[in-house]
Design a protein around this motif. Sequence first.
Motif, short mmCIF file in Angstrom:
data_model
loop_
_atom_site.label_atom_id
_atom_site.label_comp_id
_atom_site.label_asym_id
_atom_site.label_seq_id
_atom_site.Cartn_x
_atom_site.Cartn_y
_atom_site.Cartn_z
N ALA A 20 0.90 -1.09 0.10
CA ALA A 20 0.24 -0.02 0.00
C ALA A 20 0.90 1.26 -0.06
CB ALA A 20 -0.75 0.07 1.23
N ILE A 21 2.01 1.30 0.83
CA ILE A 21 2.88 2.44 1.09
C ILE A 21 3.59 2.63 -0.31
CG2 ILE A 21 4.96 3.37 1.63
CD1 ILE A 21 4.05 1.83 4.41
N GLU A 22 4.05 1.41 -1.13
CA GLU A 22 4.65 1.77 -2.54
C GLU A 22 3.64 1.99 -3.46
OE1 GLU A 22 7.93 -1.92 -2.10
OE2 GLU A 22 6.05 -2.51 -2.66
N SER A 23 2.53 1.85 -3.48
CA SER A 23 1.50 2.08 -4.37
C SER A 23 0.91 3.53 -4.48
CB SER A 23 0.17 1.37 -4.22
OG SER A 23 -0.57 1.88 -3.21
N VAL A 24 1.30 4.53 -3.38
CA VAL A 24 1.12 5.82 -3.13
C VAL A 24 2.36 6.75 -2.81
CG1 VAL A 24 -1.23 5.62 -2.72
CG2 VAL A 24 0.32 5.82 -0.83
N TYR A 25 3.61 6.03 -3.00
CA TYR A 25 4.51 6.67 -2.64
C TYR A 25 5.05 7.80 -3.60
CZ TYR A 25 9.53 7.64 -0.94
OH TYR A 25 10.31 8.54 -0.65
N SER A 26 5.48 8.87 -3.19
CA SER A 26 5.99 9.98 -4.15
C SER A 26 6.89 10.76 -3.35
CB SER A 26 5.01 10.75 -4.60
OG SER A 26 4.48 11.71 -3.71
N ASP A 27 7.48 11.79 -3.74
CA ASP A 27 8.71 12.59 -3.17
C ASP A 27 7.93 13.30 -2.14
OD1 ASP A 27 7.59 13.89 -5.11
OD2 ASP A 27 9.56 15.06 -5.89
N LYS A 28 6.42 13.46 -2.13
CA LYS A 28 5.98 14.25 -1.33
C LYS A 28 5.57 13.84 0.00
CE LYS A 28 3.57 17.13 -4.84
NZ LYS A 28 2.56 17.53 -5.55
N GLY A 29 5.84 12.32 -0.13
CA GLY A 29 5.56 11.48 1.34
C GLY A 29 4.44 10.90 1.39
N VAL A 30 4.30 10.18 2.27
CA VAL A 30 3.33 9.15 2.72
C VAL A 30 2.73 9.27 4.12
CG1 VAL A 30 2.31 6.47 2.59
CG2 VAL A 30 3.84 7.70 0.81
N LEU A 31 1.65 9.19 4.34
CA LEU A 31 1.29 9.53 5.79
C LEU A 31 0.52 8.04 5.94
CD1 LEU A 31 1.03 10.78 8.53
CD2 LEU A 31 -1.24 11.76 7.93
N VAL A 32 0.73 7.31 6.98
CA VAL A 32 0.37 6.15 7.17
C VAL A 32 -0.68 6.14 8.70
CG1 VAL A 32 0.52 3.52 8.11
CG2 VAL A 32 2.07 4.75 6.55
N LEU A 33 -1.94 5.93 8.53
CA LEU A 33 -2.92 5.84 9.54
C LEU A 33 -3.24 4.58 10.08
CD1 LEU A 33 -3.81 8.50 7.86
CD2 LEU A 33 -4.56 9.25 10.19
N PHE A 34 -3.71 4.23 11.38
CA PHE A 34 -3.88 2.64 11.68
C PHE A 34 -4.99 2.82 12.71
CE2 PHE A 34 -0.36 4.38 13.78
CZ PHE A 34 -0.36 4.24 14.72
N ASP A 35 -5.76 1.52 12.87
CA ASP A 35 -6.86 1.49 13.90
C ASP A 35 -6.41 1.07 15.13
OD1 ASP A 35 -6.32 -1.20 13.31
OD2 ASP A 35 -8.44 -1.71 12.72
N LEU A 36 -5.48 0.01 15.21
CA LEU A 36 -4.95 -0.51 16.71
C LEU A 36 -3.65 -0.69 16.63
CD1 LEU A 36 -7.98 -3.09 16.96
CD2 LEU A 36 -7.99 -0.99 18.14
N GLY A 37 -3.13 -0.55 18.25
CA GLY A 37 -1.76 -0.78 18.34
C GLY A 37 -0.98 -1.68 17.43
N SER A 38 -1.48 -3.05 17.48
CA SER A 38 -0.66 -4.05 16.18
C SER A 38 -0.66 -3.85 15.21
CB SER A 38 -1.22 -5.40 16.82
OG SER A 38 -2.75 -5.46 16.50
N ALA A 39 -1.55 -3.06 14.54
CA ALA A 39 -1.29 -2.51 13.21
C ALA A 39 0.04 -1.58 13.04
CB ALA A 39 -2.76 -1.73 12.90
N LEU A 40 0.24 -0.81 14.14
CA LEU A 40 1.45 -0.01 14.17
C LEU A 40 2.59 -0.94 13.99
CD1 LEU A 40 3.02 2.55 14.46
CD2 LEU A 40 2.78 2.34 16.70
N LEU A 41 2.64 -1.95 14.75
CA LEU A 41 3.66 -3.01 14.79
C LEU A 41 3.91 -3.41 13.25
CD1 LEU A 41 2.88 -5.09 18.22
CD2 LEU A 41 4.80 -2.88 17.85
N HIS A 42 3.04 -3.84 12.66
CA HIS A 42 3.00 -4.21 11.47
C HIS A 42 3.40 -3.30 10.47
CE1 HIS A 42 0.81 -8.23 12.39
NE2 HIS A 42 1.72 -8.40 12.03
N ALA A 43 3.00 -2.10 10.53
CA ALA A 43 3.44 -0.74 9.90
C ALA A 43 4.92 -0.81 10.00
CB ALA A 43 2.60 0.37 10.05
#
Length: 130
Positions: free
Chosen positions: A50-73
């Motif tokens: 998902a990150i690779e699909s929207v990546y650009s030199d402007k950056g990517v912001l990742v939002l997540f629902d629960l703490g374990s999602a942060l671990l996987h991110a």
Amino acid sequence: MGIVLVSHSADIVRGLKQFLRQFQPNVPIAVAGGTDEGELGTSAFKIKEAIESVYSDKGVLVLFDLGSALLHAEMALELLAEREGIQFADAPLIEGAYAAVVEAGCGSGLDKVRNSAEKAKQWQKVIRDE
């Protein structure tokens, strides 16, 4: 700049993406929901893609629902060849994603978009205190 929505439920992030598109249809949004087997949970590989699909030199912001999602991110970040310009927002998923997409649609940079998303926590406090 791109936005990545991570949830333990594929249905939640697909619906949220559809909702956000109504406000800012030109902001790249990718989703990573559920495990590789289609169960509830998260997947570092899905997040990476998902990150690779929207990546650009402007950056990517990742939002997540629960703490374990942060671990996987965080694991996904380790798998990426390019890590520059990727930030995680400490924000409620729905309100934070809304604020981030609106700010990104106005042409703001990554830091300002992340700050807008994180300020969404204050919205929840105002609503609870009323």
